[in-house]
Design a protein around this motif. Structure first.
Motif, PDB file in Angstrom:
ATOM      1  N   VAL A 187      -6.297 -24.069   5.546  1.00  0.00           N
ATOM      2  CA  VAL A 187      -5.015 -24.287   6.227  1.00  0.00           C
ATOM      3  C   VAL A 187      -4.799 -23.163   7.229  1.00  0.00           C
ATOM      4  O   VAL A 187      -4.744 -21.987   6.858  1.00  0.00           O
ATOM      5  CB  VAL A 187      -3.853 -24.349   5.222  1.00  0.00           C
ATOM      6  CG1 VAL A 187      -2.532 -24.560   5.963  1.00  0.00           C
ATOM      7  CG2 VAL A 187      -4.071 -25.468   4.205  1.00  0.00           C
ATOM      8  N   SER A 188      -4.696 -23.532   8.492  1.00  0.00           N
ATOM      9  CA  SER A 188      -4.445 -22.551   9.544  1.00  0.00           C
ATOM     10  C   SER A 188      -2.955 -22.456   9.822  1.00  0.00           C
ATOM     11  O   SER A 188      -2.219 -23.436   9.662  1.00  0.00           O
ATOM     12  CB  SER A 188      -5.199 -22.928  10.821  1.00  0.00           C
ATOM     13  OG  SER A 188      -4.708 -24.149  11.345  1.00  0.00           O
ATOM     14  N   HIS A 189      -2.521 -21.282  10.253  1.00  0.00           N
ATOM     15  CA  HIS A 189      -1.113 -21.043  10.568  1.00  0.00           C
ATOM     16  C   HIS A 189      -1.024 -20.345  11.926  1.00  0.00           C
ATOM     17  O   HIS A 189      -1.778 -19.399  12.187  1.00  0.00           O
ATOM     18  CB  HIS A 189      -0.456 -20.157   9.508  1.00  0.00           C
ATOM     19  CG  HIS A 189      -0.542 -20.690   8.113  1.00  0.00           C
ATOM     20  ND1 HIS A 189       0.301 -21.653   7.627  1.00  0.00           N
ATOM     21  CD2 HIS A 189      -1.412 -20.394   7.104  1.00  0.00           C
ATOM     22  CE1 HIS A 189      -0.015 -21.920   6.372  1.00  0.00           C
ATOM     23  NE2 HIS A 189      -1.054 -21.177   6.029  1.00  0.00           N
ATOM     24  N   VAL A 190      -0.098 -20.792  12.735  1.00  0.00           N
ATOM     25  CA  VAL A 190       0.088 -20.205  14.061  1.00  0.00           C
ATOM     26  C   VAL A 190       1.580 -20.019  14.323  1.00  0.00           C
ATOM     27  O   VAL A 190       2.381 -20.923  14.049  1.00  0.00           O
ATOM     28  CB  VAL A 190      -0.522 -21.100  15.163  1.00  0.00           C
ATOM     29  CG1 VAL A 190      -0.234 -20.512  16.549  1.00  0.00           C
ATOM     30  CG2 VAL A 190      -2.018 -21.275  14.962  1.00  0.00           C
ATOM     31  N   VAL A 191       1.938 -18.846  14.826  1.00  0.00           N
ATOM     32  CA  VAL A 191       3.296 -18.622  15.336  1.00  0.00           C
ATOM     33  C   VAL A 191       3.270 -19.078  16.785  1.00  0.00           C
ATOM     34  O   VAL A 191       2.722 -18.391  17.648  1.00  0.00           O
ATOM     35  CB  VAL A 191       3.690 -17.141  15.221  1.00  0.00           C
ATOM     36  CG1 VAL A 191       5.085 -16.915  15.816  1.00  0.00           C
ATOM     37  CG2 VAL A 191       3.653 -16.688  13.767  1.00  0.00           C
TER      38      VAL A 191
END
Length: 268
Positions: free
Chosen positions: A51-55
């Protein structure tokens, strides 16, 4: 205007992300560089889900996507105001277009960019010529870039002085840390606060205050990623916060954990 930053700013756990996927940011064709910050290409072949997360940045994206077990598709992703999360598993490919903040409107002039904010719209009528197969099928990366170039160049965006102004103002916010208050910024640009907010709604998709705060969080996230011992009180002052508590509050609300926990516990 200063050149856009070409780093991993905004990616939560950038080192972990880059270790799991093949991620590149090629440039578009020269005529498109005024509007497009860069393309972003991701290929993955994973044995376990990730699972990737980006602001997110204050930018609109057009994204061509192929996930294992699904038909390829294209979507417009407006500015996402919260943490963007994407599950990756098996094999897949994504070819995205990241527009410079303020630069998307000439490609879809019929609606304000704020109407796209928070939305991910598949196969929009706005871009009926978008062909996912043409972009995603070639194994040769140069062919994929050429397909993205051809798609955008065929749209023939018209010059728009308001888009140019929105690009200039958002770029100034990104590069000038002394910009802290919307009223002061509007005054320095010879605009009323109402006109500035209207411009940002029409061309950026979010308000100037949101943009100021988001670029602060990007800076704090990058410092947490790259420095061993961050002086958070000093960083808060440098970024224009009244105190460290305000930085901690904004960072935690955006990323999900306090900055010290993120840096110390290897959330990435």
């Amino acid at each position: 205007m200063a050149a856009p930053r070409r780093d991993t700013r905004g990616i939560v756990g950038a080192a972990d992300f880059l270790a799991r996927v093949d991620f590149r940011r090629p440039d578009p064709a020269e005529p498109l560089r005024r509007h497009v910050e860069h393309y972003w290409l991701i290929d993955w072949d994973l044995t376990e889900p990730y699972v990737s997360h980006v602001v997110p940045h204050p930018a609109v994206h057009i994204v061509f996507q192929r996930f294992e077990g699904q038909e390829a598709f294209v979507e417009v992703a407006g500015v996402q105001q919260g943490l963007f999360t994407q599950k990756l598993e098996g094999r897949g490919r994504v070819c995205g277009i990241k527009f410079r903040p303020g630069a998307f409107r000439p490609f879809a002039p019929e609606r304000a960019v704020s109407e796209w904010t928070g939305r991910r719209v598949r196969s929009p009528e706005t871009f009926p010529t978008a062909d996912p197969a043409a972009v995603l099928t070639p194994d040769d990366e140069a062919a994929r870039i050429a397909a993205l170039d051809a798609f955008l160049l065929a749209l023939e965006p018209r010059p728009d002085p308001q888009a140019e102004l929105a690009m200039t103002l958002t770029d100034r916010i990104r590069t000038d840390r002394t910009i802290r208050r919307v009223a002061d910024f509007a005054r320095s640009e010879g605009l009323s606060v109402r006109l500035l907010q209207r411009l940002f709604a029409g061309y950026v998709g979010v308000g100037p205050k949101w943009v100021i705060l988001r670029y602060r969080i990007h800076e704090a996230l990058e410092r947490a990623e790259t420095e061993q011992d961050v002086d958070w009180a000093a960083l808060a002052a440098d970024l224009g916060y009244a105190d460290q508590a305000h930085l901690v509050r904004d960072f935690t609300a955006t990323v999900g954990v306090p900055p010290t926990a993120y840096a110390a516990q290897g959330v990435r």
